[in-house]
Design a protein around this motif. Sequence first.
Motif, PDB file in Angstrom:
ATOM      1  N   LYS A  55      -5.791  -1.660   3.079  1.00  0.00           N
ATOM      2  CA  LYS A  55      -6.896  -2.604   3.089  1.00  0.00           C
ATOM      3  C   LYS A  55      -7.135  -3.194   1.703  1.00  0.00           C
ATOM      4  O   LYS A  55      -7.428  -4.384   1.561  1.00  0.00           O
ATOM      5  CB  LYS A  55      -8.161  -1.911   3.601  1.00  0.00           C
ATOM      6  N   ALA A  56      -7.015  -2.362   0.675  1.00  0.00           N
ATOM      7  CA  ALA A  56      -7.191  -2.854  -0.695  1.00  0.00           C
ATOM      8  C   ALA A  56      -6.090  -3.838  -1.065  1.00  0.00           C
ATOM      9  O   ALA A  56      -6.342  -4.874  -1.704  1.00  0.00           O
ATOM     10  CB  ALA A  56      -7.209  -1.680  -1.677  1.00  0.00           C
ATOM     11  N   ALA A  57      -4.860  -3.527  -0.646  1.00  0.00           N
ATOM     12  CA  ALA A  57      -3.740  -4.431  -0.932  1.00  0.00           C
ATOM     13  C   ALA A  57      -3.916  -5.761  -0.211  1.00  0.00           C
ATOM     14  O   ALA A  57      -3.663  -6.832  -0.775  1.00  0.00           O
ATOM     15  CB  ALA A  57      -2.419  -3.772  -0.521  1.00  0.00           C
ATOM     16  N   ARG A  58      -4.364  -5.707   1.026  1.00  0.00           N
ATOM     17  CA  ARG A  58      -4.584  -6.921   1.797  1.00  0.00           C
ATOM     18  C   ARG A  58      -5.702  -7.767   1.194  1.00  0.00           C
ATOM     19  O   ARG A  58      -5.624  -8.997   1.143  1.00  0.00           O
ATOM     20  CB  ARG A  58      -4.897  -6.572   3.252  1.00  0.00           C
ATOM     21  N   ALA A  59      -6.738  -7.115   0.688  1.00  0.00           N
ATOM     22  CA  ALA A  59      -7.842  -7.844   0.084  1.00  0.00           C
ATOM     23  C   ALA A  59      -7.407  -8.512  -1.220  1.00  0.00           C
ATOM     24  O   ALA A  59      -7.836  -9.621  -1.532  1.00  0.00           O
ATOM     25  CB  ALA A  59      -9.016  -6.900  -0.165  1.00  0.00           C
TER      26      ALA A  59
ATOM     27  N   PRO B 260       0.558  -1.614   8.882  1.00  0.00           N
ATOM     28  CA  PRO B 260       1.278  -2.469   7.938  1.00  0.00           C
ATOM     29  C   PRO B 260       1.821  -3.709   8.651  1.00  0.00           C
ATOM     30  O   PRO B 260       2.091  -3.677   9.836  1.00  0.00           O
ATOM     31  CB  PRO B 260       2.420  -1.589   7.449  1.00  0.00           C
ATOM     32  N   ALA B 261       1.980  -4.767   7.912  1.00  0.00           N
ATOM     33  CA  ALA B 261       2.531  -5.987   8.493  1.00  0.00           C
ATOM     34  C   ALA B 261       3.978  -5.768   8.903  1.00  0.00           C
ATOM     35  O   ALA B 261       4.460  -6.366   9.830  1.00  0.00           O
ATOM     36  CB  ALA B 261       2.429  -7.138   7.497  1.00  0.00           C
ATOM     37  N   SER B 262       4.671  -4.904   8.186  1.00  0.00           N
ATOM     38  CA  SER B 262       6.055  -4.590   8.505  1.00  0.00           C
ATOM     39  C   SER B 262       6.321  -3.136   8.151  1.00  0.00           C
ATOM     40  O   SER B 262       5.699  -2.589   7.256  1.00  0.00           O
ATOM     41  CB  SER B 262       7.027  -5.493   7.731  1.00  0.00           C
ATOM     42  N   ALA B 263       7.249  -2.547   8.853  1.00  0.00           N
ATOM     43  CA  ALA B 263       7.629  -1.171   8.553  1.00  0.00           C
ATOM     44  C   ALA B 263       8.906  -1.159   7.729  1.00  0.00           C
ATOM     45  O   ALA B 263       9.667  -2.113   7.739  1.00  0.00           O
ATOM     46  CB  ALA B 263       7.838  -0.385   9.850  1.00  0.00           C
ATOM     47  N   CYS B 264       9.120  -0.090   7.003  1.00  0.00           N
ATOM     48  CA  CYS B 264      10.275  -0.031   6.104  1.00  0.00           C
ATOM     49  C   CYS B 264      11.146   1.158   6.464  1.00  0.00           C
ATOM     50  O   CYS B 264      10.644   2.251   6.708  1.00  0.00           O
ATOM     51  CB  CYS B 264       9.802   0.072   4.656  1.00  0.00           C
ATOM     52  N   SER B 265      12.446   0.951   6.483  1.00  0.00           N
ATOM     53  CA  SER B 265      13.384   2.020   6.774  1.00  0.00           C
ATOM     54  C   SER B 265      14.334   2.189   5.593  1.00  0.00           C
ATOM     55  O   SER B 265      15.405   1.604   5.555  1.00  0.00           O
ATOM     56  CB  SER B 265      14.185   1.709   8.038  1.00  0.00           C
TER      57      SER B 265
ATOM     58  N   ALA C  54       0.538 -11.312   1.075  1.00  0.00           N
ATOM     59  CA  ALA C  54       1.670 -10.418   0.789  1.00  0.00           C
ATOM     60  C   ALA C  54       2.110  -9.687   2.051  1.00  0.00           C
ATOM     61  O   ALA C  54       1.296  -9.365   2.923  1.00  0.00           O
ATOM     62  CB  ALA C  54       1.286  -9.410  -0.283  1.00  0.00           C
ATOM     63  N   THR C  55       3.406  -9.440   2.142  1.00  0.00           N
ATOM     64  CA  THR C  55       3.935  -8.648   3.251  1.00  0.00           C
ATOM     65  C   THR C  55       3.852  -7.173   2.875  1.00  0.00           C
ATOM     66  O   THR C  55       4.349  -6.765   1.828  1.00  0.00           O
ATOM     67  CB  THR C  55       5.398  -9.017   3.536  1.00  0.00           C
ATOM     68  N   LEU C  56       3.215  -6.376   3.710  1.00  0.00           N
ATOM     69  CA  LEU C  56       3.020  -4.964   3.423  1.00  0.00           C
ATOM     70  C   LEU C  56       4.057  -4.120   4.150  1.00  0.00           C
ATOM     71  O   LEU C  56       4.428  -4.416   5.285  1.00  0.00           O
ATOM     72  CB  LEU C  56       1.611  -4.531   3.844  1.00  0.00           C
ATOM     73  N   TYR C  57       4.499  -3.062   3.478  1.00  0.00           N
ATOM     74  CA  TYR C  57       5.495  -2.168   4.059  1.00  0.00           C
ATOM     75  C   TYR C  57       5.024  -0.727   3.953  1.00  0.00           C
ATOM     76  O   TYR C  57       4.394  -0.342   2.970  1.00  0.00           O
ATOM     77  CB  TYR C  57       6.831  -2.303   3.329  1.00  0.00           C
ATOM     78  N   LEU C  58       5.364   0.043   4.955  1.00  0.00           N
ATOM     79  CA  LEU C  58       5.176   1.481   4.912  1.00  0.00           C
ATOM     80  C   LEU C  58       6.513   2.088   4.507  1.00  0.00           C
ATOM     81  O   LEU C  58       7.499   1.971   5.231  1.00  0.00           O
ATOM     82  CB  LEU C  58       4.725   2.008   6.279  1.00  0.00           C
ATOM     83  N   ASN C  59       6.563   2.716   3.348  1.00  0.00           N
ATOM     84  CA  ASN C  59       7.824   3.171   2.761  1.00  0.00           C
ATOM     85  C   ASN C  59       7.932   4.694   2.826  1.00  0.00           C
ATOM     86  O   ASN C  59       6.965   5.407   2.547  1.00  0.00           O
ATOM     87  CB  ASN C  59       7.895   2.703   1.292  1.00  0.00           C
ATOM     88  N   ASP C  60       9.100   5.165   3.200  1.00  0.00           N
ATOM     89  CA  ASP C  60       9.364   6.607   3.209  1.00  0.00           C
ATOM     90  C   ASP C  60      10.844   6.822   2.935  1.00  0.00           C
ATOM     91  O   ASP C  60      11.620   5.872   2.835  1.00  0.00           O
ATOM     92  CB  ASP C  60       8.957   7.216   4.555  1.00  0.00           C
TER      93      ASP C  60
END
Length: 275
Positions: free
Chosen positions: A5-9, A51-56, A14-20
Amino acid sequence: MDWFKAARAALPTATLYLNDYNIEDQTRNTAHIQVFENTVRYSSKTARRLPASACSPTSAQHLRRLADYLATLDRYAAFGLTLRITEFDVNTTDLTLQADYTRDFLTASFSHPSVAGFQFWGFWESAHWRPDAALYRADWTEKPNGAAYRDLVFNQWWTRATGTTDAQGAFRGRGFFRRLHATIIVAGQRIEKTFSLRAGTAAPTIAITAQPPRLVNLATRAPVGGEADAPFAGFVIVGTAPKLVLLRAIGPTLTAFGISSSLAHPTSRCSKARR
């Protein structure tokens, strides 16, 4: 979710990714992959577009079967999110194996419709967390895996198309998704255009309006009559294409410019020479 939420604000576009990490093979690290999926599912339900997009990402320290890798990408793609590979390296001293696997892993990633990007986890031996995995040695000589990468990205996956327009002045071609640069030559005139091909959008039509270069006006003036030889005013037109030329011999109208000794009935004549 507070981080998203902070990144989106801060950056609404920006395109957000969940990274692992170590989540590229569903036949291994199954518990870790399940946690990653649960996090994606939870974040998607808790806040819209987060997230707007997931990351692999992957770190191929131990080589995975490409069939298992592609099946895992299919599993993540079922969420309808974009995938990016963010941590790739092949840590081995077997240069042939390293190059072959790099080529095949890149090709597999490129083939998957949900994968939008690929990032190596370093490329220079002197600044790599696993020096044997680098694409370039410490002296900047290229390793076979670097050559494999360069061949794919700058050769096999690089759009190069040349041709001549048809009777309607159109040229059509296919290209890889990316920003492209076109050079068009019309009657010796060079025109350059930049455009983009993007997934999910119609192919753009690039309109070129080109007028062949032409001489707008060439004027000469000289006295005639008396003892002087007859003056000749000439010019040369080169090329094989037909040219439209207008010649005018002006006499009496020159009086408007303060010339009192103008010719009363001038004539013009055009001669054609062949080489």
